[in-house]
Design a protein around this motif. Structure first.
Motif, PDB file in Angstrom:
ATOM      1  N   ARG A   1       0.838  -1.205   0.000  1.00  0.00           N
ATOM      2  CA  ARG A   1       0.000   0.000   0.000  1.00  0.00           C
ATOM      3  C   ARG A   1       0.871   1.253   0.000  1.00  0.00           C
ATOM      4  O   ARG A   1       0.554   2.235  -0.677  1.00  0.00           O
ATOM      5  N   LEU A   2       1.975   1.206   0.748  1.00  0.00           N
ATOM      6  CA  LEU A   2       2.892   2.354   0.782  1.00  0.00           C
ATOM      7  C   LEU A   2       3.493   2.618  -0.593  1.00  0.00           C
ATOM      8  O   LEU A   2       3.603   3.772  -1.018  1.00  0.00           O
ATOM      9  N   ALA A   3       3.870   1.574  -1.305  1.00  0.00           N
ATOM     10  CA  ALA A   3       4.440   1.735  -2.645  1.00  0.00           C
ATOM     11  C   ALA A   3       3.426   2.369  -3.588  1.00  0.00           C
ATOM     12  O   ALA A   3       3.772   3.224  -4.418  1.00  0.00           O
ATOM     13  N   VAL A   4       2.154   1.997  -3.455  1.00  0.00           N
ATOM     14  CA  VAL A   4       1.103   2.576  -4.289  1.00  0.00           C
ATOM     15  C   VAL A   4       0.924   4.060  -3.965  1.00  0.00           C
ATOM     16  O   VAL A   4       0.794   4.907  -4.859  1.00  0.00           O
ATOM     17  N   VAL A   5       0.942   4.407  -2.686  1.00  0.00           N
ATOM     18  CA  VAL A   5       0.779   5.808  -2.274  1.00  0.00           C
ATOM     19  C   VAL A   5       1.935   6.658  -2.793  1.00  0.00           C
ATOM     20  O   VAL A   5       1.735   7.779  -3.277  1.00  0.00           O
ATOM     21  N   VAL A   6       3.155   6.126  -2.702  1.00  0.00           N
ATOM     22  CA  VAL A   6       4.325   6.857  -3.205  1.00  0.00           C
ATOM     23  C   VAL A   6       4.190   7.120  -4.697  1.00  0.00           C
ATOM     24  O   VAL A   6       4.482   8.213  -5.192  1.00  0.00           O
ATOM     25  N   SER A   7       3.717   6.125  -5.433  1.00  0.00           N
ATOM     26  CA  SER A   7       3.543   6.286  -6.873  1.00  0.00           C
ATOM     27  C   SER A   7       2.447   7.295  -7.196  1.00  0.00           C
ATOM     28  O   SER A   7       2.607   8.131  -8.091  1.00  0.00           O
ATOM     29  N   GLU A   8       1.344   7.237  -6.474  1.00  0.00           N
ATOM     30  CA  GLU A   8       0.218   8.136  -6.751  1.00  0.00           C
ATOM     31  C   GLU A   8       0.525   9.581  -6.376  1.00  0.00           C
ATOM     32  O   GLU A   8       0.092  10.506  -7.066  1.00  0.00           O
ATOM     33  N   THR A   9       1.250   9.797  -5.300  1.00  0.00           N
ATOM     34  CA  THR A   9       1.552  11.170  -4.861  1.00  0.00           C
ATOM     35  C   THR A   9       2.771  11.751  -5.570  1.00  0.00           C
ATOM     36  O   THR A   9       3.007  12.963  -5.493  1.00  0.00           O
ATOM     37  N   GLY A  10       3.533  10.898  -6.238  1.00  0.00           N
ATOM     38  CA  GLY A  10       4.737  11.384  -6.910  1.00  0.00           C
ATOM     39  C   GLY A  10       5.838  11.778  -5.954  1.00  0.00           C
ATOM     40  O   GLY A  10       6.732  12.563  -6.309  1.00  0.00           O
ATOM     41  N   TYR A  11       5.810  11.233  -4.765  1.00  0.00           N
ATOM     42  CA  TYR A  11       6.814  11.589  -3.762  1.00  0.00           C
ATOM     43  C   TYR A  11       8.190  11.077  -4.180  1.00  0.00           C
ATOM     44  O   TYR A  11       8.355   9.926  -4.583  1.00  0.00           O
ATOM     45  N   ASN A  12       9.182  11.949  -4.069  1.00  0.00           N
ATOM     46  CA  ASN A  12      10.555  11.607  -4.437  1.00  0.00           C
ATOM     47  C   ASN A  12      11.386  11.465  -3.163  1.00  0.00           C
ATOM     48  O   ASN A  12      11.701  12.456  -2.497  1.00  0.00           O
ATOM     49  N   ALA A  13      11.703  10.235  -2.837  1.00  0.00           N
ATOM     50  CA  ALA A  13      12.490   9.968  -1.627  1.00  0.00           C
ATOM     51  C   ALA A  13      13.964   9.734  -1.933  1.00  0.00           C
ATOM     52  O   ALA A  13      14.733   9.360  -1.046  1.00  0.00           O
ATOM     53  N   ARG A  14      14.380   9.957  -3.191  1.00  0.00           N
ATOM     54  CA  ARG A  14      15.760   9.675  -3.585  1.00  0.00           C
ATOM     55  C   ARG A  14      16.739  10.580  -2.833  1.00  0.00           C
ATOM     56  O   ARG A  14      16.394  11.694  -2.420  1.00  0.00           O
ATOM     57  N   PRO A  15      17.971  10.137  -2.653  1.00  0.00           N
ATOM     58  CA  PRO A  15      18.984  10.960  -1.992  1.00  0.00           C
ATOM     59  C   PRO A  15      19.156  12.301  -2.707  1.00  0.00           C
ATOM     60  O   PRO A  15      19.208  12.356  -3.939  1.00  0.00           O
ATOM     61  N   GLY A  16      19.233  13.368  -1.951  1.00  0.00           N
ATOM     62  CA  GLY A  16      19.385  14.699  -2.520  1.00  0.00           C
ATOM     63  C   GLY A  16      18.078  15.435  -2.684  1.00  0.00           C
ATOM     64  O   GLY A  16      18.069  16.649  -2.900  1.00  0.00           O
ATOM     65  N   SER A  17      16.956  14.724  -2.607  1.00  0.00           N
ATOM     66  CA  SER A  17      15.656  15.371  -2.734  1.00  0.00           C
ATOM     67  C   SER A  17      15.286  16.063  -1.416  1.00  0.00           C
ATOM     68  O   SER A  17      15.470  15.498  -0.328  1.00  0.00           O
ATOM     69  N   ARG A  18      14.763  17.278  -1.528  1.00  0.00           N
ATOM     70  CA  ARG A  18      14.355  18.036  -0.350  1.00  0.00           C
ATOM     71  C   ARG A  18      12.833  18.047  -0.183  1.00  0.00           C
ATOM     72  O   ARG A  18      12.307  18.789   0.631  1.00  0.00           O
ATOM     73  N   GLN A  19      12.170  17.221  -0.953  1.00  0.00           N
ATOM     74  CA  GLN A  19      10.713  17.168  -0.878  1.00  0.00           C
ATOM     75  C   GLN A  19      10.258  16.526   0.432  1.00  0.00           C
ATOM     76  O   GLN A  19      10.737  15.455   0.811  1.00  0.00           O
ATOM     77  N   MET A  20       9.350  17.197   1.109  1.00  0.00           N
ATOM     78  CA  MET A  20       8.789  16.641   2.334  1.00  0.00           C
ATOM     79  C   MET A  20       7.753  15.571   1.990  1.00  0.00           C
ATOM     80  O   MET A  20       6.983  15.730   1.039  1.00  0.00           O
TER      81      MET A  20
END
Length: 284
Positions: free
Chosen positions: A186-205
């Motif tokens: 479910r978490l993977a689906v939420v990350v995909s739907e919200t477009g959240y970028n958790a990659r190193p260097g990203s400052r997105q909350m």
């Protein structure tokens, strides 16, 4: 005075005049002979110098050709050794076990092989840097960096697969283990739907949905902490967050870097002299 006396005096006079003339003529002839001998000597010396220079040039040309051939062979071995080391490094990372292991011996052996392959790649890169030219060394450095990134991504992916395999086998005998697995999906689906970028260097909350999903999955892991270690759980959580670089994308980048390296290697090997490679540049 009679005729005989006059003749004697005339003969004496002619003889007196003839001696200096003969000496003078002899000197002229001697000077001409010396001049001719000097010119002949100069011509001989010039011919000898010309022959010596030609022989020296021939020796130098032969020596330069032999040196160039030797240097080409050394460089060819260095370039080939680097590419082979890069290939073995990627193959060692791809050979890491993906399934749950009953013992750690197989994993330890595979990880040891990958470590040796990385060390071999590092050594091969130094040989390329030593042999040059700089254009090849720079391109090889880029290939080496991408190879390390790819192997790390493959190693993380393999660790995630092993953790997922462990979690799956636990769920077969323990229904509680199925809950963290479902939470991670479910978490993977939420990350995909919200477009959240958790990659190193990203400052997105992280969005609230993502933060809540991480918290819920972590709570469920607490029930299985004795069966799923911290490192295994971190691998599963990072996979759900899409934290790590995609090995397929890195593999494409590596292939592109190798395609740029090969022309630089060929140009260095085709250089006609040891100074020709000083101006080599990589193809755009």
């Amino acid at each position: 005075m009679d005729l005989e006396g006059i003749g004697a005096i005339s003969a004496a006079a002619v003889a007196a005049l003839g001696a200096p003339a003969a000496v003078l003529v002899g000197r002229w002839q001697m000077r001409g002979a010396l001049r001719a001998a000097e010119e002949t000597g100069r011509a001989g010396i010039a011919q000898a110098e010309s022959t010596y220079r030609a022989a020296l040039d021939a020796v130098r040309t032969e020596a330069d050709a032999a040196h160039l051939q030797w240097r080409r062979g050394i460089r060819r071995d260095a370039y080939a050794g680097f590419l082979l080391a890069m290939t073995r490094c990627v193959q060692a990372a791809e050979a890491l076990p993906l399934r749950r292991l009953e013992t750690s011996q197989v994993l330890s052996a595979a990880e040891g092989e990958l470590t040796r392959a990385k060390n071999d790649l590092s050594a091969a890169l130094w040989v390329v840097k030593l042999e040059g030219p700089s254009a090849v060394a720079d391109s090889a450095g880029s290939v080496s960096s991408l190879t390390y990134e790819l192997t790390e991504a493959l190693a993380r992916k393999a660790e995630c697969h092993r953790a997922a395999s462990t979690l799956y086998h636990l769920s077969l005998s323990n229904p509680i283990a199925a809950e963290p697995d479902a939470a991670l999906m479910r978490l993977a689906v939420v990350v995909s739907e919200t477009g959240y970028n958790a990659r190193p260097g990203s400052r997105q909350m992280p969005p609230q949905e993502v933060a809540e999903g991480v918290e819920r999955a972590t709570e469920l892991h607490g029930q299985l902490s004795d069966d799923i270690g911290i490192s295994e759980w971190a691998a599963l959580l990072n996979e759900a967050l899409d934290y790590f670089a995609d090995p397929k994308a890195l593999n494409r980048q590596l292939s592109s870097a190798v395609e740029q390296l090969l022309p630089a290697c060929r140009q260095a090997l085709d250089a006609r002299s040891s100074t020709d490679d000083l101006s080599l540049t990589t193809s755009p």
